[in-house]
Design an enzyme around this catalytic site. Structure first.
Site, PDB file in Angstrom:
ATOM      1  N   GLY A  40       0.785  -1.230   0.000  1.00 46.67           N
ATOM      2  CA  GLY A  40       0.000   0.000   0.000  1.00 46.67           C
ATOM      3  C   GLY A  40       0.816   1.278   0.000  1.00 46.67           C
ATOM      4  O   GLY A  40       2.006   1.291  -0.345  1.00 46.67           O
ATOM      5  N   HIS A 436      23.661   3.111  30.182  1.00 45.18           N
ATOM      6  CA  HIS A 436      24.426   4.335  29.968  1.00 45.18           C
ATOM      7  C   HIS A 436      25.608   4.054  29.047  1.00 45.18           C
ATOM      8  O   HIS A 436      26.232   3.004  29.168  1.00 45.18           O
ATOM      9  CB  HIS A 436      24.948   4.836  31.317  1.00 45.18           C
ATOM     10  CG  HIS A 436      25.823   6.050  31.175  1.00 45.18           C
ATOM     11  ND1 HIS A 436      25.299   7.294  30.911  1.00 45.18           N
ATOM     12  CD2 HIS A 436      27.171   6.202  31.225  1.00 45.18           C
ATOM     13  CE1 HIS A 436      26.294   8.173  30.831  1.00 45.18           C
ATOM     14  NE2 HIS A 436      27.433   7.528  31.014  1.00 45.18           N
TER      15      HIS A 436
HETATM   16  P1  FAD Z   1      -2.977   2.183   2.318  1.00 46.71           P
HETATM   17  O1  FAD Z   1      -1.599   1.990   2.757  1.00 46.71           O
HETATM   18  O2  FAD Z   1      -3.302   3.412   1.555  1.00 46.71           O
HETATM   19  O3  FAD Z   1      -3.374   0.912   1.471  1.00 46.71           O
HETATM   20  C1  FAD Z   1      -4.589   0.817   0.797  1.00 46.71           C
HETATM   21  C2  FAD Z   1      -4.413  -0.134  -0.361  1.00 46.71           C
HETATM   22  O4  FAD Z   1      -5.689  -0.449  -0.879  1.00 46.71           O
HETATM   23  C3  FAD Z   1      -3.628   0.461  -1.509  1.00 46.71           C
HETATM   24  O5  FAD Z   1      -2.547  -0.373  -1.828  1.00 46.71           O
HETATM   25  C4  FAD Z   1      -4.621   0.538  -2.653  1.00 46.71           C
HETATM   26  O6  FAD Z   1      -4.019   0.266  -3.910  1.00 46.71           O
HETATM   27  C5  FAD Z   1      -5.601  -0.566  -2.280  1.00 46.71           C
HETATM   28  N1  FAD Z   1      -6.938  -0.383  -2.819  1.00 46.71           N
HETATM   29  C6  FAD Z   1      -7.716   0.724  -2.782  1.00 46.71           C
HETATM   30  N2  FAD Z   1      -8.920   0.475  -3.326  1.00 46.71           N
HETATM   31  C7  FAD Z   1      -8.903  -0.815  -3.720  1.00 46.71           C
HETATM   32  C8  FAD Z   1      -9.843  -1.669  -4.335  1.00 46.71           C
HETATM   33  N3  FAD Z   1     -11.070  -1.238  -4.641  1.00 46.71           N
HETATM   34  N4  FAD Z   1      -9.492  -2.933  -4.603  1.00 46.71           N
HETATM   35  C9  FAD Z   1      -8.263  -3.414  -4.302  1.00 46.71           C
HETATM   36  N5  FAD Z   1      -7.319  -2.637  -3.706  1.00 46.71           N
HETATM   37  C10 FAD Z   1      -7.652  -1.369  -3.413  1.00 46.71           C
HETATM   38  N6  FAD Z   1       2.461   6.738   8.275  1.00 46.71           N
HETATM   39  C11 FAD Z   1       3.229   6.391   9.316  1.00 46.71           C
HETATM   40  O7  FAD Z   1       2.741   5.770  10.259  1.00 46.71           O
HETATM   41  N7  FAD Z   1       4.553   6.706   9.354  1.00 46.71           N
HETATM   42  C12 FAD Z   1       5.150   7.387   8.351  1.00 46.71           C
HETATM   43  O8  FAD Z   1       6.351   7.654   8.408  1.00 46.71           O
HETATM   44  C13 FAD Z   1       4.369   7.770   7.240  1.00 46.71           C
HETATM   45  N8  FAD Z   1       4.909   8.439   6.205  1.00 46.71           N
HETATM   46  C14 FAD Z   1       4.154   8.758   5.119  1.00 46.71           C
HETATM   47  C15 FAD Z   1       4.725   9.454   4.063  1.00 46.71           C
HETATM   48  C16 FAD Z   1       3.986   9.781   2.957  1.00 46.71           C
HETATM   49  C17 FAD Z   1       4.613  10.514   1.836  1.00 46.71           C
HETATM   50  C18 FAD Z   1       2.614   9.399   2.899  1.00 46.71           C
HETATM   51  C19 FAD Z   1       1.784   9.719   1.701  1.00 46.71           C
HETATM   52  C20 FAD Z   1       2.025   8.729   3.932  1.00 46.71           C
HETATM   53  C21 FAD Z   1       2.791   8.406   5.060  1.00 46.71           C
HETATM   54  N9  FAD Z   1       2.229   7.737   6.151  1.00 46.71           N
HETATM   55  C22 FAD Z   1       2.997   7.414   7.233  1.00 46.71           C
HETATM   56  C23 FAD Z   1       0.803   7.364   6.187  1.00 46.71           C
HETATM   57  C24 FAD Z   1       0.640   5.860   5.874  1.00 46.71           C
HETATM   58  O9  FAD Z   1       1.218   5.588   4.637  1.00 46.71           O
HETATM   59  C25 FAD Z   1      -0.824   5.490   5.882  1.00 46.71           C
HETATM   60  O10 FAD Z   1      -1.402   5.897   7.098  1.00 46.71           O
HETATM   61  C26 FAD Z   1      -1.001   3.996   5.738  1.00 46.71           C
HETATM   62  O11 FAD Z   1      -0.420   3.530   4.553  1.00 46.71           O
HETATM   63  C27 FAD Z   1      -2.480   3.634   5.757  1.00 46.71           C
HETATM   64  O12 FAD Z   1      -2.610   2.277   5.610  1.00 46.71           O
HETATM   65  P2  FAD Z   1      -3.931   1.610   5.000  1.00 46.71           P
HETATM   66  O13 FAD Z   1      -3.692   0.150   5.003  1.00 46.71           O
HETATM   67  O14 FAD Z   1      -5.108   2.144   5.682  1.00 46.71           O
HETATM   68  O15 FAD Z   1      -4.008   2.155   3.506  1.00 46.71           O
END
Ligand code: FAD
Length: 840
Positions: A40, A436
């Site tokens: 993701g 430490h």
């Molecule tokens: P996502 O990681 O967004 O995963 C969702 C997945 O669902 C995606 O792969 C997408 O392709 C898939 N998907 C969507 N719709 C469908 C569908 N209909 N069918 C099949 N697949 C689908 N968080 C931290 O904790 N620490 C960090 O250092 C951090 N740094 C970040 C830096 C950047 C630049 C960004 C943009 C975000 C960062 N985040 C960080 C936030 C973090 O990436 C997200 O909070 C996290 O990825 C959320 O996880 P999730 O599983 O909810 O969704």
């Protein structure tokens, strides 16, 4: 049909893939669908690639400043293409790793864009799979704003693919993503300018920490404009220009690249969520406290539900959701110790309560600070910027919040997170030996500073030093305290019984305190039981463990209708009964743990809770053994010509045994002042009542004894209280026994070891909608007596209280083996005046 599964997870981010792995561990046939790459946003475009590149920029900074460390490397340069290559390799390795984990873990992976295509059906773009439960984990997408010239800007995905380091970078949006890129490119030599609409960049971070960071950025030539609204981006002199206004005055920044980083929004495109009955609110999927959506068998986690949009929170929610699906436990996510990390230079991390929030909410805190300039380890690293700040509760000494800016702050926050999650005190932190020289010593010093006892920094005069700790003495004192009788908890006072009239229970402002007290009590019982189940599975509770989950309205409404002098005889499903009666929940949990500070001094364990002062006579034997005892109690009351009522609670199963019939018969023949209260939760062990009992309407059984009997809605706390009170008062007046059947529903198995496989999914879903706590919350909300924010706070407060309760039980001393028989035989009570009666 491409397959049939117990759980199908949509989205392979840190929420989705962790949920899928946990589901498979729990024995569910599990599939995961991902339309892009597994891992993701986090692995592919977020946490991981940014941190890989930030590692490169950090190394570059260290190498440039290396001379003082003895590093001789003239002409240190930076190869952006090589850094990109390494970043890509790190991402690829992790994506492959997740794919491998899913395979080994027994999860079936599908590639495709999933759509909810009917009850239990997920369309993968042509093919379909069947699922008993579905977890939506589709994450978030980059937020767009209608800014003139937005097409000239780049977003957080595109900036990761730049071919070269821009000479001038403008960043619109001072949130975490914007500031991490600002830090990275400033370190690589870009002239960075940040434009933020709010008065502070990193709005959720403590202002003192932000000042340190912006000063560091300024040292690298970076500029931060707060209170600045960008009006447009235009092409200018072969580059770009960002035009903005600050307090009415116009300004402009020239740049080669403009990063537009104004946040992220929940992503549900193409999912057809609403047609599947899933409610959306401003784009986010709405879930209840167990992460279930409005759609039957559909759950949601991670960024798509809004809230704290971070990878570790998504993973945590993923585990909660599938454990709830599996019925493994009933988990309500607890966010009070969710850490937040910002990978700037210096790094920033915080967890728990902030100083500003404490001030706004009027919460008194004691603050301690320790600068990294005074840390030996920070000095050896050459990274002395920043400090650790801790906030604690002045009375209990509990750590409430920690805020760190400095070297490896994002790692250091783990210790504070553990402490806050587990309710540890500053003293418990400083009594722990810290290695430490290490950076975590700084947290210990900040904890000491808050108590006016810092060693490596001068203590503030006003810090009001706490007495030096004498560990052994303290320990003994603590033990003494725990062995002392537990006082009733002030947070759950029993109600004033005189007030039980229809008017006193109306949803009106004048009754607000009472009604909210009742709601809080129900929440406390729910959470207590959920955590008791966890403690049982951790083998902290021996014997058996029956839960009141789902029966809170029946329990609170029924027991709060009693007067202080009434007697309550109840069955072994009595934790909630005891709490509702006013027994201190700490003593209840301590009893379950078999500890000396329990209601029965740890002798009853999970089967017998007794509190004589509160006239609470808990479980005695299996299924209804207490009914004849209640008759004996009622006889004693009658002989003493007292106006007390004996209230006897039992389950529907008990109505099938001889003791039930004999007890009712005896009570009626001698007209004893007993109110029989049957908690009919629809199942006797695993058998539905209509199959276990010849008379499914249990209240009719009382007719055989010519006894007035009623059936009430046990999911409605106000009805239970009112109707029970009416019956009690009649019996108080005429000393004639009566019968109440309270119809409710048990959300869990008969006991914690019952896997609860005999109930249909439809049954569970139907009753989940009738949850007595949620129903009462709806009533309170629609009459304007409370709102969601209030309920959220109560849940958090109750969570903290239950953590305290468990800690108390855990730390309480075991019973002294020499006293084992002290309370066992009646002879021990011979001289107890409370148990002596007048001659009759
Ligand atoms: P996502 O990681 O967004 O995963 C969702 C997945 O669902 C995606 O792969 C997408 O392709 C898939 N998907 C969507 N719709 C469908 C569908 N209909 N069918 C099949 N697949 C689908 N968080 C931290 O904790 N620490 C960090 O250092 C951090 N740094 C970040 C830096 C950047 C630049 C960004 C943009 C975000 C960062 N985040 C960080 C936030 C973090 O990436 C997200 O909070 C996290 O990825 C959320 O996880 P999730 O599983 O909810 O969704």
């Amino acid at each position: 049909m491409a397959g049939s599964f117990d759980i199908v997870v949509i989205g392979g981010g840190p929420g989705g893939y962790v949920a899928a792995l946990r589901a498979a561990q729990l024995g569910a046939r599990t599939a995961i669908v991902e339309k892009d790459r597994m891992g993701g946003t986090c692995l592919v475009r977020g946490c991981i690639p940014t941190k890989a590149l930030l590692q490169s920029s950090e190394l570059y900074t260290l190498a440039k400043d290396g001379r003082a460390f003895g590093l001789v490397a003239d002409n240190v340069g930076f190869d952006w293409a090589a850094a990109q290559k390494r970043k890509t390799a790190v991402v690829d390795q992790l994506v492959k790793g997740v794919e491998g984990l899913l395979k080994v873990g027994g999860v079936t992976s599908f590639k495709g864009a999933a759509r909810l295509a009917g009850k239990g059906i997920v369309d993968l773009g042509g093919e379909e799979v069947q699922a008993k439960d579905i977890v939506i984990a589709t994450g978030s997408a980059i937020a767009r704003i209608p800014l003139p010239g937005a097409e000239l800007t780049i977003d957080s995905d595109q900036i990761l693919e730049l071919k070269q380091v821009p000479k001038r970078l403008a960043v619109i949006g001072g949130g975490v993503v914007g500031m991490e890129f600002a830090a990275m490119f400033a370190a690589l030599g870009s002239k960075v300018t940040v434009l933020e609409m709010l008065p502070q960049v990193l709005a959720m971070v403590d202002g003192d920490l932000v000042n340190v960071y912006t000063k560091h950025l300024a040292g690298l030539g970076g500029e931060v404009h707060t209170d600045s609204k960008v009006s447009r981006v235009v092409k200018q002199n072969g580059g770009l220009q960002v035009q903005f206004s600050t307090g009415g005055e116009g300004g402009a920044v020239d740049a080669d690249q403009v990063l537009l980083a104004v946040g992220r929004v929940p992503y549900t495109q193409g999912l057809d969520a609403e047609s599947a009955g899933v409610k959306l609110e401003r784009g986010r999927v709405v879930v209840d406290e167990h992460l279930h959506t409005d759609g039957e068998g559909i759950w949601a986690i991670g960024d798509v539900i809004g809230g704290i949009m971070l990878a570790h929170v998504a993973s945590y929610e993923g585990v909660c959701a599938v454990e709830n699906i599996a019925g493994h436990s009933s988990r309500v996510p607890d966010y009070h110790a969710a850490p937040n990390c910002v990978y700037t230079d210096p790094e920033i991390a915080h967890v728990g309560l902030g100083e500003k929030e404490a001030k706004e909410k009027g919460i008194a805190v004691r603050v301690g600070r320790f600068p990294f300039a005074a840390s030996g380890r920070a000095l050896t690293l050459g990274q002395t910027e920043g400090f650790v700040k801790v906030l604690s509760d002045p009375d209990s000494g509990r750590l409430l919040g920690a805020h760190i800016i400095g070297p490896r702050a994002t790692d250091l926050i783990a210790e504070a997170t553990l402490a806050i999650q587990n309710g540890l005190t500053l003293e418990q932190i400083d009594l722990t030996i810290h290695a430490h020289p290490t950076l975590p010593e700084s947290l210990m010093e900040a904890a000491l500073a808050a108590q006016g006892r810092a060693i490596h920094v001068a203590n503030r005069r006003s810090a009001n030093p706490a007495a030096p700790t004498q560990t052994a003495q303290n320990h003994q004192n603590r033990e003494k305290e725990m062995a002392a009788t537990v006082k009733p908890s002030p947070s759950s006072p029993p109600p004033t019984p005189n007030a039980i009239t229809p008017k006193a229970l109306e949803l009106k402002k004048e009754n607000r305190d009472f009604l909210l007290g009742m709601h809080r009590q129900m929440q406390l019982i729910r959470r207590f039981e959920e955590r008791a189940q966890e403690q049982y599975t951790k083998a902290k509770i021996g014997g058996y463990c029956h839960l009141n989950i789902g029966e809170e309205a029946t329990v609170v409404g029924g027991i709060w209708a009693l007067k202080p002098n009434d007697w309550i005889f109840t069955s072994y499903r009595e934790h909630g009964h005891a709490i509702a009666r006013g027994v201190d929940p700490k003593a209840v949990m301590a009893e379950l743990f078999g500890k000396e500070s329990g209601t029965s001094r740890g002798r009853g364990g999970s089967m017998h809770l007794v509190d004589y002062k509160l006239r609470f006579m808990g479980g005695y034997g299996i299924v209804g053994g207490h009914l004849p005892l209640a008759v004996g109690g009622a006889w004693a009351v009658k002989y003493q010509k007292q106006k007390d009522v004996v209230f006897c609670m039992f389950g529907d199963g008990a109505t099938n045994i001889g003791a039930f019939h004999e007890s009712l018969n005896m009570a009626k023949v001698f007209d004893l002042p007993v109110v029989w209260f049957c908690v009919n939760n629809r199942y006797g062990m695993g058998t539905p009542v209509e199959k276990a009992s010849a008379v499914a309407d249990i209240y009719k059984k009382a007719c055989a004894y010519d006894m007035e009997s009623i059936q009430i809605d046990g999911m409605n706390v106000r009805e239970v209280m009112l109707r029970t009170s009416e019956i009690l008062e009649k019996t108080r007046k005429d000393s004639v026994p009566r019968f109440i059947e309270s119809l409710c529903y048990r959300f869990r198995g008969h006991s914690v070891v019952d896997p609860d496989k005999y109930r249909s999914e439809e049954d569970k879903v139907k009753w989940r909608k009738a949850d007595p706590i949620v129903a009462f919350e709806h009533e309170l909300e629609s009459s304007g007596l409370a709102d969601e924010e209030y309920f959220k706070n109560v849940r958090m407060e109750v969570d903290a209280q239950v953590r305290d309760i468990i800690q108390f039980a855990d730390e309480s001393p075991d019973p002294n083996p020499q006293d084992l028989y002290k309370y066992t035989y009646a002879g021990q009570w011979d001289n107890n005046p409370m148990l002596r009666t007048e001659k009759v």
